[in-house]
Write an enzyme that holds these catalytic residues in place. Structure first.
Site, PDB file in Angstrom:
ATOM      1  N   HIS A  17     -10.213  -5.934  -3.465  1.00  0.00           N
ATOM      2  CA  HIS A  17     -10.893  -4.644  -3.685  1.00  0.00           C
ATOM      3  C   HIS A  17     -12.390  -4.860  -3.894  1.00  0.00           C
ATOM      4  O   HIS A  17     -13.219  -4.116  -3.364  1.00  0.00           O
ATOM      5  CB  HIS A  17     -10.349  -3.937  -4.936  1.00  0.00           C
ATOM      6  CG  HIS A  17      -8.907  -3.558  -4.882  1.00  0.00           C
ATOM      7  ND1 HIS A  17      -7.994  -3.933  -5.840  1.00  0.00           N
ATOM      8  CD2 HIS A  17      -8.212  -2.823  -3.977  1.00  0.00           C
ATOM      9  CE1 HIS A  17      -6.809  -3.439  -5.543  1.00  0.00           C
ATOM     10  NE2 HIS A  17      -6.903  -2.772  -4.421  1.00  0.00           N
ATOM     11  N   LYS A  41       4.186   5.353  -7.030  1.00  0.00           N
ATOM     12  CA  LYS A  41       4.084   4.128  -7.839  1.00  0.00           C
ATOM     13  C   LYS A  41       4.057   4.433  -9.329  1.00  0.00           C
ATOM     14  O   LYS A  41       3.500   5.454  -9.737  1.00  0.00           O
ATOM     15  CB  LYS A  41       2.796   3.375  -7.482  1.00  0.00           C
ATOM     16  CG  LYS A  41       2.818   2.811  -6.076  1.00  0.00           C
ATOM     17  CD  LYS A  41       1.526   2.103  -5.751  1.00  0.00           C
ATOM     18  CE  LYS A  41       1.567   1.533  -4.346  1.00  0.00           C
ATOM     19  NZ  LYS A  41       0.283   0.985  -3.937  1.00  0.00           N
ATOM     20  N   ARG A  90      -5.737  -4.513   5.545  1.00  0.00           N
ATOM     21  CA  ARG A  90      -5.486  -5.947   5.430  1.00  0.00           C
ATOM     22  C   ARG A  90      -4.777  -6.512   6.645  1.00  0.00           C
ATOM     23  O   ARG A  90      -4.994  -7.642   7.032  1.00  0.00           O
ATOM     24  CB  ARG A  90      -4.643  -6.240   4.181  1.00  0.00           C
ATOM     25  CG  ARG A  90      -5.392  -6.009   2.901  1.00  0.00           C
ATOM     26  CD  ARG A  90      -4.445  -5.936   1.742  1.00  0.00           C
ATOM     27  NE  ARG A  90      -3.524  -4.824   1.911  1.00  0.00           N
ATOM     28  CZ  ARG A  90      -2.463  -4.603   1.186  1.00  0.00           C
ATOM     29  NH1 ARG A  90      -2.147  -5.443   0.230  1.00  0.00           N
ATOM     30  NH2 ARG A  90      -1.694  -3.556   1.405  1.00  0.00           N
ATOM     31  N   SER A 128      -2.247  -5.866  -5.358  1.00  0.00           N
ATOM     32  CA  SER A 128      -2.151  -5.746  -6.816  1.00  0.00           C
ATOM     33  C   SER A 128      -0.760  -6.132  -7.292  1.00  0.00           C
ATOM     34  O   SER A 128      -0.603  -6.738  -8.355  1.00  0.00           O
ATOM     35  CB  SER A 128      -2.470  -4.313  -7.250  1.00  0.00           C
ATOM     36  OG  SER A 128      -3.781  -3.989  -6.885  1.00  0.00           O
TER      37      SER A 128
HETATM   38  N1  COA Z   1      -7.581  -6.101  -1.263  1.00  0.00           N
HETATM   39  C1  COA Z   1      -6.477  -6.259  -1.996  1.00  0.00           C
HETATM   40  N2  COA Z   1      -5.492  -5.374  -2.042  1.00  0.00           N
HETATM   41  C2  COA Z   1      -5.630  -4.279  -1.305  1.00  0.00           C
HETATM   42  C3  COA Z   1      -6.736  -4.049  -0.508  1.00  0.00           C
HETATM   43  C4  COA Z   1      -7.762  -5.017  -0.496  1.00  0.00           C
HETATM   44  N3  COA Z   1      -8.857  -4.876   0.225  1.00  0.00           N
HETATM   45  N4  COA Z   1      -6.583  -2.877   0.119  1.00  0.00           N
HETATM   46  C5  COA Z   1      -5.417  -2.405  -0.283  1.00  0.00           C
HETATM   47  N5  COA Z   1      -4.836  -3.250  -1.142  1.00  0.00           N
HETATM   48  C6  COA Z   1      -3.529  -3.139  -1.773  1.00  0.00           C
HETATM   49  C7  COA Z   1      -3.586  -2.615  -3.178  1.00  0.00           C
HETATM   50  O1  COA Z   1      -3.753  -3.657  -4.097  1.00  0.00           O
HETATM   51  C8  COA Z   1      -2.239  -1.953  -3.288  1.00  0.00           C
HETATM   52  O2  COA Z   1      -1.297  -2.976  -3.513  1.00  0.00           O
HETATM   53  P1  COA Z   1       0.119  -2.708  -4.198  1.00  0.00           P
HETATM   54  O3  COA Z   1       0.890  -1.782  -3.300  1.00  0.00           O
HETATM   55  O4  COA Z   1       0.697  -4.066  -4.254  1.00  0.00           O
HETATM   56  O5  COA Z   1      -0.131  -2.102  -5.558  1.00  0.00           O
HETATM   57  C9  COA Z   1      -2.052  -1.374  -1.893  1.00  0.00           C
HETATM   58  O6  COA Z   1      -2.788  -2.188  -1.030  1.00  0.00           O
HETATM   59  C10 COA Z   1      -2.640  -0.006  -1.744  1.00  0.00           C
HETATM   60  O7  COA Z   1      -2.162   0.807  -2.726  1.00  0.00           O
HETATM   61  P2  COA Z   1      -3.014   1.893  -3.475  1.00  0.00           P
HETATM   62  O8  COA Z   1      -4.195   1.368  -4.151  1.00  0.00           O
HETATM   63  O9  COA Z   1      -2.010   2.640  -4.293  1.00  0.00           O
HETATM   64  O10 COA Z   1      -3.633   2.736  -2.310  1.00  0.00           O
HETATM   65  P3  COA Z   1      -3.004   3.707  -1.266  1.00  0.00           P
HETATM   66  O11 COA Z   1      -3.674   3.418   0.025  1.00  0.00           O
HETATM   67  O12 COA Z   1      -1.506   3.703  -1.311  1.00  0.00           O
HETATM   68  O13 COA Z   1      -3.539   5.128  -1.732  1.00  0.00           O
HETATM   69  C11 COA Z   1      -4.190   6.772  -3.301  1.00  0.00           C
HETATM   70  C12 COA Z   1      -3.423   5.489  -3.060  1.00  0.00           C
HETATM   71  C13 COA Z   1      -4.231   6.903  -4.800  1.00  0.00           C
HETATM   72  C14 COA Z   1      -5.595   6.692  -2.723  1.00  0.00           C
HETATM   73  C15 COA Z   1      -3.436   7.914  -2.611  1.00  0.00           C
HETATM   74  O14 COA Z   1      -2.096   7.902  -3.042  1.00  0.00           O
HETATM   75  C16 COA Z   1      -4.086   9.248  -2.923  1.00  0.00           C
HETATM   76  O15 COA Z   1      -5.016   9.652  -2.252  1.00  0.00           O
HETATM   77  N6  COA Z   1      -3.578   9.924  -3.994  1.00  0.00           N
HETATM   78  C17 COA Z   1      -4.082  11.219  -4.427  1.00  0.00           C
HETATM   79  C18 COA Z   1      -3.166  12.339  -3.971  1.00  0.00           C
HETATM   80  C19 COA Z   1      -3.417  12.616  -2.519  1.00  0.00           C
HETATM   81  O16 COA Z   1      -4.458  13.116  -2.153  1.00  0.00           O
HETATM   82  N7  COA Z   1      -2.419  12.257  -1.703  1.00  0.00           N
HETATM   83  C20 COA Z   1      -2.575  12.316  -0.282  1.00  0.00           C
HETATM   84  C21 COA Z   1      -2.044  13.591   0.270  1.00  0.00           C
HETATM   85  S1  COA Z   1      -2.312  13.541   1.992  1.00  0.00           S
END
Ligand code: COA
Length: 162
Positions: A17, A41, A90, A128
């Site tokens: 990140h 989650k 990734r 994560s």
């Molecule tokens: N380096 C390391 N890890 C990375 C990474 C990077 N560059 N990019 C992504 N990841 C990993 C994260 O660590 C996480 O790992 P995990 O699953 O082991 O915990 C995973 O990739 C991504 O998960 P997260 O951070 O939860 O992101 P997401 O892409 O699933 O999106 C929100 C999460 C919170 C942004 C999304 O759910 C959201 O927008 N929520 C608000 C409600 C909303 O608007 N929903 C959408 C309706 S269309």
């Protein structure tokens, strides 16, 4: 002023990140790292803890702010007058889900653009949940998270039953 938002759960923030935060902060006037709720989650770190850990790792980046929000990402974007969502990719496996999110967000808020950045190759294996898994079993997370938050992560898992 070009305001970008980098959203995620950050449970906890990792070197992967941080790599995206550094590179994205050079592309805009202000980068808001938004700790949001991913309803599929159950986080280990509280919202306050996640915000606090990120604040510590970005303290030297003057155009980066940390916020948390519990609603839709696009409502947060509107409120902040931000038009660009930054996402890290990734591997190919991230693509399908991210494409769906980007298209949904675009449908809900047409002014918004999602900008995908390729995660540096050295962090392409990182997540994560792998950091949590390794820390939970007492493994070495030195290469995976910034030094200034390592102890907090280790302590969090020492305090929890395995
Ligand atoms: N380096 C390391 N890890 C990375 C990474 C990077 N560059 N990019 C992504 N990841 C990993 C994260 O660590 C996480 O790992 P995990 O699953 O082991 O915990 C995973 O990739 C991504 O998960 P997260 O951070 O939860 O992101 P997401 O892409 O699933 O999106 C929100 C999460 C919170 C942004 C999304 O759910 C959201 O927008 N929520 C608000 C409600 C909303 O608007 N929903 C959408 C309706 S269309």
């Amino acid at each position: 002023m070009k305001i970008c938002v980098y959203p995620g759960s950050f449970d906890p923030v990792t070197n992967g990140h941080l790599d995206i935060i550094h590179r994205a902060s050079r592309l805009c006037d202000k980068l808001i790292v938004a700790v949001l709720v991913n309803s599929s989650k159950t986080p280990v770190f509280t919202l306050d803890e996640r915000v606090e850990l990120i604040k510590r790792v970005v303290k030297d980046l003057p155009n980066v702010e940390i916020e948390s929000f519990s609603g839709l990402l696009i409502d947060f974007m509107r409120r902040k007058k931000a038009t660009v969502i930054i996402k890290g990719l990734r591997a190919v496996s991230d693509f399908e889900y991210e494409l769906q999110m980007a298209l949904l967000n675009k449908t809900l808020y047409p002014a918004v653009e999602t900008l995908f950045m390729m995660t540096s190759i050295s962090y392409s294996y990182l997540s994560s949940s792998s950091v949590r898994e390794i820390a939970k079993h007492g493994g070495n997370i030195d290469e995976l998270v910034p030094e200034c938050i390592k102890e907090d992560i280790v302590k969090k898992f020492k305090a929890q039953p395995v």
